[in-house]
Every structure is written in C-alpha cells, then in structure tokens.
Design a protein around this motif. Sequence first.
Motif, PDB file in Angstrom:
ATOM      1  N   ASP A   1      32.487 -33.749  41.202  1.00  0.00           N
ATOM      2  CA  ASP A   1      31.715 -33.033  42.210  1.00  0.00           C
ATOM      3  C   ASP A   1      32.626 -32.625  43.382  1.00  0.00           C
ATOM      4  O   ASP A   1      33.369 -33.461  43.919  1.00  0.00           O
ATOM      5  CB  ASP A   1      30.588 -33.933  42.725  1.00  0.00           C
ATOM      6  N   PRO A   2      32.588 -31.367  43.804  1.00  0.00           N
ATOM      7  CA  PRO A   2      33.474 -30.897  44.887  1.00  0.00           C
ATOM      8  C   PRO A   2      33.302 -31.654  46.194  1.00  0.00           C
ATOM      9  O   PRO A   2      34.275 -31.880  46.921  1.00  0.00           O
ATOM     10  CB  PRO A   2      33.083 -29.420  45.057  1.00  0.00           C
ATOM     11  N   GLU A   3      32.063 -32.049  46.512  1.00  0.00           N
ATOM     12  CA  GLU A   3      31.811 -32.786  47.756  1.00  0.00           C
ATOM     13  C   GLU A   3      32.472 -34.158  47.711  1.00  0.00           C
ATOM     14  O   GLU A   3      33.023 -34.637  48.710  1.00  0.00           O
ATOM     15  CB  GLU A   3      30.303 -32.945  47.994  1.00  0.00           C
ATOM     16  N   MET A   4      32.412 -34.791  46.549  1.00  0.00           N
ATOM     17  CA  MET A   4      33.053 -36.096  46.386  1.00  0.00           C
ATOM     18  C   MET A   4      34.576 -35.971  46.497  1.00  0.00           C
ATOM     19  O   MET A   4      35.237 -36.779  47.150  1.00  0.00           O
ATOM     20  CB  MET A   4      32.677 -36.707  45.029  1.00  0.00           C
TER      21      MET A   4
ATOM     22  N   VAL B   1      41.898 -44.953  42.309  1.00  0.00           N
ATOM     23  CA  VAL B   1      41.040 -43.787  42.023  1.00  0.00           C
ATOM     24  C   VAL B   1      41.492 -42.592  42.866  1.00  0.00           C
ATOM     25  O   VAL B   1      41.633 -41.469  42.359  1.00  0.00           O
ATOM     26  CB  VAL B   1      39.554 -44.116  42.308  1.00  0.00           C
ATOM     27  N   GLY B   2      41.758 -42.831  44.149  1.00  0.00           N
ATOM     28  CA  GLY B   2      42.220 -41.756  45.024  1.00  0.00           C
ATOM     29  C   GLY B   2      43.561 -41.189  44.585  1.00  0.00           C
ATOM     30  O   GLY B   2      43.770 -39.968  44.588  1.00  0.00           O
TER      31      GLY B   2
ATOM     32  N   GLY C   1      35.958 -47.051  41.601  1.00  0.00           N
ATOM     33  CA  GLY C   1      36.947 -48.107  41.384  1.00  0.00           C
ATOM     34  C   GLY C   1      36.343 -49.356  40.758  1.00  0.00           C
ATOM     35  O   GLY C   1      36.883 -49.916  39.807  1.00  0.00           O
ATOM     36  N   PHE C   2      35.204 -49.786  41.296  1.00  0.00           N
ATOM     37  CA  PHE C   2      34.544 -50.979  40.740  1.00  0.00           C
ATOM     38  C   PHE C   2      34.132 -50.752  39.288  1.00  0.00           C
ATOM     39  O   PHE C   2      34.314 -51.636  38.434  1.00  0.00           O
ATOM     40  CB  PHE C   2      33.309 -51.346  41.583  1.00  0.00           C
ATOM     41  N   LEU C   3      33.579 -49.566  38.992  1.00  0.00           N
ATOM     42  CA  LEU C   3      33.101 -49.286  37.629  1.00  0.00           C
ATOM     43  C   LEU C   3      34.271 -49.203  36.641  1.00  0.00           C
ATOM     44  O   LEU C   3      34.254 -49.858  35.587  1.00  0.00           O
ATOM     45  CB  LEU C   3      32.311 -47.974  37.607  1.00  0.00           C
TER      46      LEU C   3
ATOM     47  N   VAL D   1      32.576 -43.194  47.521  1.00  0.00           N
ATOM     48  CA  VAL D   1      32.969 -42.631  46.215  1.00  0.00           C
ATOM     49  C   VAL D   1      34.099 -43.444  45.595  1.00  0.00           C
ATOM     50  O   VAL D   1      34.048 -43.816  44.410  1.00  0.00           O
ATOM     51  CB  VAL D   1      33.389 -41.153  46.364  1.00  0.00           C
ATOM     52  N   LEU D   2      35.132 -43.736  46.381  1.00  0.00           N
ATOM     53  CA  LEU D   2      36.300 -44.450  45.858  1.00  0.00           C
ATOM     54  C   LEU D   2      35.943 -45.842  45.361  1.00  0.00           C
ATOM     55  O   LEU D   2      36.380 -46.268  44.283  1.00  0.00           O
ATOM     56  CB  LEU D   2      37.376 -44.563  46.954  1.00  0.00           C
TER      57      LEU D   2
END
Length: 440
Positions: free
Chosen positions: A100-103, A337-338, A63-65, A58-59
């Motif tokens: 999203d909560p899972e992410m 991002v984190g 981050g890349f995008l 996810v990170l």
Amino acid sequence: MEATITHPAQAQQSVLRKLLNYKIGPLPLPLYLAISLITIAAALNKKLPNDMIGGFAVLMLMGFLLGEIGSKVPVLKSIGGTAILCMFVPSAMVGYKVMDPEMLKAISTTMKTANLQYFYIACLVAGSILGMNHKILIQGFMRMFIPLLIGTIAAVAAGIAVGLLFGYDPKHTFFYIVMPIIGGGIGEGILPLSIAYSEILGKPQADLVAMLVPAALLGNVVAILASGLLKRIGEKYPAVNGDGILIKTGEDRELLREQGADKPIDLSLMGAGLLIGCAFFILGSLLAPYTGIPGPILMIISAAVLKVSKIIPEKMELGAYQMYKFMSANLTFAILVGLGALFTSWNDLVKAFTPGYFIICATTVAAMVASGFFVGAWLKMYPVESAIVTACHSGLGGTGDVAILSASNRMGLMPFAQISTRIGGAAMIVLATVLMKLFH
C-alpha cells in the motif's frame, strides 16, 4: 481402562483457547488482528499518519508476523529465516507494487527522515559496548583484525578463481563483483566506489551503480544464510559456540552474568541509556569532519574509550545495556522490514540471479566466513562468533549487520560487526580505487 472421549464442543473450546492465547510477537492474536485491521483501514482511507506513529505501526506489525513465520517454518528457521523473510518479503512487495502506498510512505518517513535505523544502531552500539566486560572488549578489538584480513584475502582469491571457471575476466570479477560485496554497503561502499570508477573510467555513475549493486545484495543474502547456519552449528557443537561472546577467557559464563542480564529492569536508567546512545552518535557526527573518520566508527571508538577508562558510572552503563536489550528484543524485526522495503532492490536481486554470478558471490562470502571460523579458533576466539563478525564484512553496511546478527541472534556483537563492515569496507574502497587507477 476407559478411553477418554473428547466431545466436539470441548474440542472447539480447546482450539478457540489456543487461538486466543497464540501470540504474534508479544501480542495475543486477537489484539494483533485488531491493530492490523485499524492500521489497514487507516491506510486504505489515506488516514495513516505519515510519521513515526504510522511507520512504527506498519513496521512492527509486519516485523512481528514475518518474524513469527520465519521462526516456525522448518529448515528456514535454522538458516536465519526471520531475517530473510523480514527483509525480502517487503522488498518483493515493493518490487511487485503490492505494498500500500500510504504504508510505504510512512515507512520511508520513519526510516529515512526520522533516521530510525541509525537511532537503533546507536542504542545497540552504546549498550553492547558499555555492557561488555573490559577484557572481552580490549581483546576482541585487538584480535578481530587478523581473521578479517585473512578472510578478505581468501574472499578475493576464491571469487576470482570461481569467476575464471565461469568465464569471467579476473579484473571484472575483482572490481565489479568481489569489491561491492566487501566494500561496506550501498551508501558507505558502492556510492563512493562508483564515483571513483566514474572519474577514472569516464563512464556515467548511474551505469556503474547498476553494475555494482546486485553483487552487494547477493553477498548480503549469502552472509545472512551463513549466519543462520553458524547459529545452528553453535547449537550442535557447544565447544565452538560463545553464545555471543567473541573471546575465550576461561570465565565466559561469569562474564555473561556480569553484563547485567540478571539485574532488575530500571526504567529511569533505561531513559539515561537512550540519551547516552544518542550522545555517542552526535559526538561521532561532530568529530567526523575534523578527523576524516566516519561518524559511526568514532561513535564506537569513543564508547570503547569511555568504557575502558571507567569514566561512565556503572549504573549508567547498566541503563545503556538494558536499553540495548529492549531495542534488540522489540525493534529488530521492524528495522529489517524497513531495510527490505527501502534499501533492498528486489528487481536488481532478481536480474542478478544467474547461476554463475550467484556462485561467485556465494563462494566469495563462504571463503571469508570459513577463514573467520578457523582463524578465530587459532586465535582463541569462539569460531562461531569470529565467523559471524567476519561475515559482516560482506554486509550492506550497518543495515546488513543488523540482518546478519539477527539471523544468528548475536546482536551483542554489533560493535565488532560495525568495525568489520566500516573499517574493512573503507579499506577496500581505497584499495579498489588505487588498483583501478593502475590497471584500468
């Protein structure tokens, strides 16, 4: 001369070829989309691993995008757009509850439980110090305290003066706006500051934290913007730009070559470099209870002492430097991002965004950065680098340093930035506590 006619089929092939070759970060677009779809499908079906595997996916994807967008948007790309988007888009997504909560759970496990940001900082500090020239290291640490001191005085004076213009009481401006900005971050600055204020004033700590956090967040935003602008100034005026080197020595380009940038990558040495970074962090944590000095500062001091004493073999230093380069190139956007998702409160930021409050915060940081620029030039430091290191005094601890240095592409300044943030911040907490006892 005959005009070249492009057939529709050829034009379509050309567009398709460009799309297939376009990269998001290091990934070709089709591969990026495929990994994104897999990750999103796993999250929607509650199958995304709640560990570093899911967290990294996810990170890094986000981050890349966001890094790609931030580096392409006009104006934004010149003022640290990559760092701004990577921090504040995830913060807004969490604030508006669209992530999203899972992410979010996977990000939280990776950043908080696995402590990814400190692992990243440990590798950056160890690699940048061990890869640095002795002369630059010693002179940089000796000289950086003067612009830091003068910048702090200028920041306090400017913040109080502008506060008066907007009708703010000088005591309120000093204790609740300026001090949180230059206090060293949330965990290292605002939390101990709020505890001290709470004991002195007899007010609930939670109320004081809510008063202090917005200034720290806005100060960090302004420091990121300033860092991006300084990068732009450095590109336009090479005389003030050290390309990541803090001290003028007359042989700067040679010193850059000495740092091993042109040496072939050695994967086994990088493994050694990773372990060395971890060892420095553990050493700092081990010594902190006995010395009363924060672990990250002891990590920097121990790395600098071993570098100057030449105890660590040159090959090991090269491994640590190459590991630092790898981490900086691949994980910086992911870390941001984190930090944005977990440590930057979008709601607090929005609430604080009144014109007067923002101008006080902006002026405080601007005065510090300008002082760092001009005092650095006077001390034969590169003004751009000196100003960026001074700007880190208004960052959100180590996390803020990452964002500020990322905006200017100066991650090699991390050791100086950490000293600026942590020692400068600790000194401000002590000062604010003493003055609050005297004047409350």
